[in-house]
Design a protein around this motif. Structure first.
Motif, PDB file in Angstrom:
ATOM      1  N   MET A 105       3.151 -18.118 -10.739  1.00 14.19           N
ATOM      2  CA  MET A 105       3.044 -16.706 -11.115  1.00 14.19           C
ATOM      3  C   MET A 105       3.341 -16.516 -12.601  1.00 14.19           C
ATOM      4  O   MET A 105       2.680 -15.722 -13.276  1.00 14.19           O
ATOM      5  N   LEU A 106       4.339 -17.231 -13.110  1.00 10.07           N
ATOM      6  CA  LEU A 106       4.666 -17.107 -14.530  1.00 10.07           C
ATOM      7  C   LEU A 106       3.533 -17.650 -15.394  1.00 10.07           C
ATOM      8  O   LEU A 106       3.164 -17.033 -16.408  1.00 10.07           O
ATOM      9  N   TYR A 107       2.966 -18.775 -14.993  1.00  7.35           N
ATOM     10  CA  TYR A 107       1.846 -19.337 -15.754  1.00  7.35           C
ATOM     11  C   TYR A 107       0.649 -18.388 -15.752  1.00  7.35           C
ATOM     12  O   TYR A 107       0.035 -18.142 -16.790  1.00  7.35           O
ATOM     13  N   GLY A 108       0.327 -17.830 -14.586  1.00  8.48           N
ATOM     14  CA  GLY A 108      -0.780 -16.883 -14.509  1.00  8.48           C
ATOM     15  C   GLY A 108      -0.544 -15.644 -15.352  1.00  8.48           C
ATOM     16  O   GLY A 108      -1.451 -15.133 -16.006  1.00  8.48           O
ATOM     17  N   SER A 109       0.707 -15.160 -15.359  1.00  7.27           N
ATOM     18  CA  SER A 109       1.041 -13.992 -16.170  1.00  7.27           C
ATOM     19  C   SER A 109       0.936 -14.298 -17.659  1.00  7.27           C
ATOM     20  O   SER A 109       0.454 -13.464 -18.446  1.00  7.27           O
ATOM     21  N   ASN A 110       1.380 -15.488 -18.058  1.00 12.81           N
ATOM     22  CA  ASN A 110       1.284 -15.870 -19.470  1.00 12.81           C
ATOM     23  C   ASN A 110      -0.169 -15.925 -19.936  1.00 12.81           C
ATOM     24  O   ASN A 110      -0.518 -15.413 -20.998  1.00 12.81           O
ATOM     25  N   VAL A 111      -1.019 -16.552 -19.128  1.00 12.42           N
ATOM     26  CA  VAL A 111      -2.425 -16.674 -19.504  1.00 12.42           C
ATOM     27  C   VAL A 111      -3.094 -15.302 -19.525  1.00 12.42           C
ATOM     28  O   VAL A 111      -3.951 -15.026 -20.368  1.00 12.42           O
ATOM     29  N   GLU A 112      -2.683 -14.428 -18.610  1.00 12.15           N
ATOM     30  CA  GLU A 112      -3.276 -13.093 -18.563  1.00 12.15           C
ATOM     31  C   GLU A 112      -2.973 -12.300 -19.825  1.00 12.15           C
ATOM     32  O   GLU A 112      -3.770 -11.475 -20.262  1.00 12.15           O
ATOM     33  N   ARG A 113      -1.807 -12.530 -20.418  1.00 11.32           N
ATOM     34  CA  ARG A 113      -1.481 -11.847 -21.668  1.00 11.32           C
ATOM     35  C   ARG A 113      -2.285 -12.396 -22.844  1.00 11.32           C
ATOM     36  O   ARG A 113      -2.607 -11.667 -23.776  1.00 11.32           O
ATOM     37  N   PRO A 125      -5.612 -22.532  -9.187  1.00 11.10           N
ATOM     38  CA  PRO A 125      -5.668 -23.984  -9.438  1.00 11.10           C
ATOM     39  C   PRO A 125      -4.301 -24.580  -9.731  1.00 11.10           C
ATOM     40  O   PRO A 125      -4.001 -25.698  -9.297  1.00 11.10           O
ATOM     41  N   TYR A 126      -3.462 -23.833 -10.456  1.00 14.14           N
ATOM     42  CA  TYR A 126      -2.108 -24.325 -10.730  1.00 14.14           C
ATOM     43  C   TYR A 126      -1.345 -24.509  -9.424  1.00 14.14           C
ATOM     44  O   TYR A 126      -0.645 -25.520  -9.242  1.00 14.14           O
ATOM     45  N   THR A 127      -1.468 -23.546  -8.510  1.00 13.42           N
ATOM     46  CA  THR A 127      -0.764 -23.642  -7.223  1.00 13.42           C
ATOM     47  C   THR A 127      -1.212 -24.867  -6.445  1.00 13.42           C
ATOM     48  O   THR A 127      -0.397 -25.582  -5.851  1.00 13.42           O
ATOM     49  N   GLY A 128      -2.532 -25.135  -6.442  1.00 15.01           N
ATOM     50  CA  GLY A 128      -3.031 -26.315  -5.745  1.00 15.01           C
ATOM     51  C   GLY A 128      -2.486 -27.607  -6.335  1.00 15.01           C
ATOM     52  O   GLY A 128      -2.064 -28.508  -5.590  1.00 15.01           O
ATOM     53  N   LEU A 129      -2.465 -27.712  -7.654  1.00 18.83           N
ATOM     54  CA  LEU A 129      -1.923 -28.910  -8.299  1.00 18.83           C
ATOM     55  C   LEU A 129      -0.411 -29.010  -8.095  1.00 18.83           C
ATOM     56  O   LEU A 129       0.128 -30.116  -7.951  1.00 18.83           O
ATOM     57  N   TYR A 130       0.252 -27.878  -8.081  1.00 20.45           N
ATOM     58  CA  TYR A 130       1.700 -27.870  -7.851  1.00 20.45           C
ATOM     59  C   TYR A 130       2.035 -28.407  -6.455  1.00 20.45           C
ATOM     60  O   TYR A 130       2.923 -29.262  -6.293  1.00 20.45           O
ATOM     61  N   LEU A 134       1.457 -32.881 -11.705  1.00 19.29           N
ATOM     62  CA  LEU A 134       0.031 -32.694 -11.925  1.00 19.29           C
ATOM     63  C   LEU A 134      -0.293 -31.382 -12.637  1.00 19.29           C
ATOM     64  O   LEU A 134      -1.209 -31.328 -13.456  1.00 19.29           O
ATOM     65  N   ALA A 135       0.446 -30.338 -12.344  1.00 23.35           N
ATOM     66  CA  ALA A 135       0.168 -29.023 -12.945  1.00 23.35           C
ATOM     67  C   ALA A 135       0.291 -29.017 -14.468  1.00 23.35           C
ATOM     68  O   ALA A 135      -0.481 -28.308 -15.130  1.00 23.35           O
ATOM     69  N   PRO A 136       1.243 -29.762 -15.079  1.00 29.14           N
ATOM     70  CA  PRO A 136       1.307 -29.745 -16.544  1.00 29.14           C
ATOM     71  C   PRO A 136       0.027 -30.207 -17.228  1.00 29.14           C
ATOM     72  O   PRO A 136      -0.268 -29.769 -18.352  1.00 29.14           O
ATOM     73  N   TRP A 137      -0.760 -31.091 -16.590  1.00 27.20           N
ATOM     74  CA  TRP A 137      -2.032 -31.520 -17.175  1.00 27.20           C
ATOM     75  C   TRP A 137      -3.000 -30.349 -17.275  1.00 27.20           C
ATOM     76  O   TRP A 137      -3.893 -30.337 -18.125  1.00 27.20           O
ATOM     77  N   PHE A 138      -2.832 -29.366 -16.405  1.00 28.41           N
ATOM     78  CA  PHE A 138      -3.711 -28.203 -16.381  1.00 28.41           C
ATOM     79  C   PHE A 138      -3.180 -27.059 -17.247  1.00 28.41           C
ATOM     80  O   PHE A 138      -3.960 -26.279 -17.808  1.00 28.41           O
TER      81      PHE A 138
END
Length: 225
Positions: A88-96, A110-115, A127-131
């Motif tokens: 959720m934090l990653y999605g919020s950051n990208v949304e800004r 996609p982040y959730t799936g890799l997480y 895996l998520a840090p690569w994304f």
């Protein structure tokens, strides 16, 4: 790290640079003058060959609880999101950074799936840090922030030649962005969240419309003749 140039976050930054156009003479003047991080022009002859000064991050990487200011409550929220629901934090950051339609879902899912895949196969979120690491590069470029290599050079005073070579410096900084996300993933997401909340409003507040209720005009009944 091979798909860095195809990442939509970095393409947003490139698009902002391509919007700046002009004649050849104007481009030469702009290149020779240079600009500071605060938008102030630098001198002509005194800065030839010198890199433009970059701003430092608003908070350090490990300032997880934030600072005691008006943003303290949101800093605590960022810390909790980064610790328990980083998707959720990653999605919020990208949304800004990029408030386009579907930005949150296109990055959060996609982040959730890799997480989940990284935790189920390897026991940790590897895996998520690569994304997600291109978001740090996009934030650093958007606000002209100091990278890890430049901060290290400033503190120890070595590797000056590498910092003066812009292309080499950017490759090194991109590698450091990935290393920061891979080794200190939750802390890097929180640092980016704190930086964005101090610099950019949430996209949902930009186009908020205000409904003004106007009371009806008082009507008087006319007399019949």
């Amino acid at each position: 790290m091979g798909g860095e140039e195809d990442n939509p976050l970095l393409n947003v930054w490139k698009g902002e640079k391509e919007k700046v156009g002009g004649t050849k003479e104007e481009e030469e003047v702009e290149t020779s003058v240079g600009w500071t991080a605060d938008g102030l022009p630098l001198g002509h002859a005194s800065v030839v060959g010198e890199p433009v000064a970059r701003s430092q991050w608003n908070s350090s990487l490990f300032a997880c609880l934030g600072r005691n200011d008006e943003f303290c409550s949101s800093d605590l929220e960022v810390c909790l999101l980064g610790s328990f629901v980083p998707c959720m934090l990653y999605g919020s950051n990208v949304e800004r950074i990029d408030s386009g339609p579907g930005t949150y879902a296109n990055h959060c899912l996609p982040y959730t799936g890799l997480y989940l895949l990284g935790n189920s196969l390897f026991g940790w979120n590897c895996l998520a840090p690569w994304f997600s690491y291109p978001s740090r590069t996009a934030i650093r470029r958007k606000f002209n922030l100091e990278g890890s290599c430049e901060a290290f050079t400033r503190s120890c005073g070595c590797c000056r030649g590498m910092i003066e070579d812009e292309e080499q410096r950017e490759h090194c900084e991109a590698a450091c962005d990935f290393a920061t996300h891979f080794c200190c993933h939750a802390c890097s997401l929180c640092q980016e969240g704190r930086e964005l909340r101090r610099r950019l409003p949430h996209p949902g507040f930009n186009n908020r419309s205000v409904l003004v209720m106007i009371p009806p005009v008082e009507q008087a009944m006319g007399r019949g003749f």
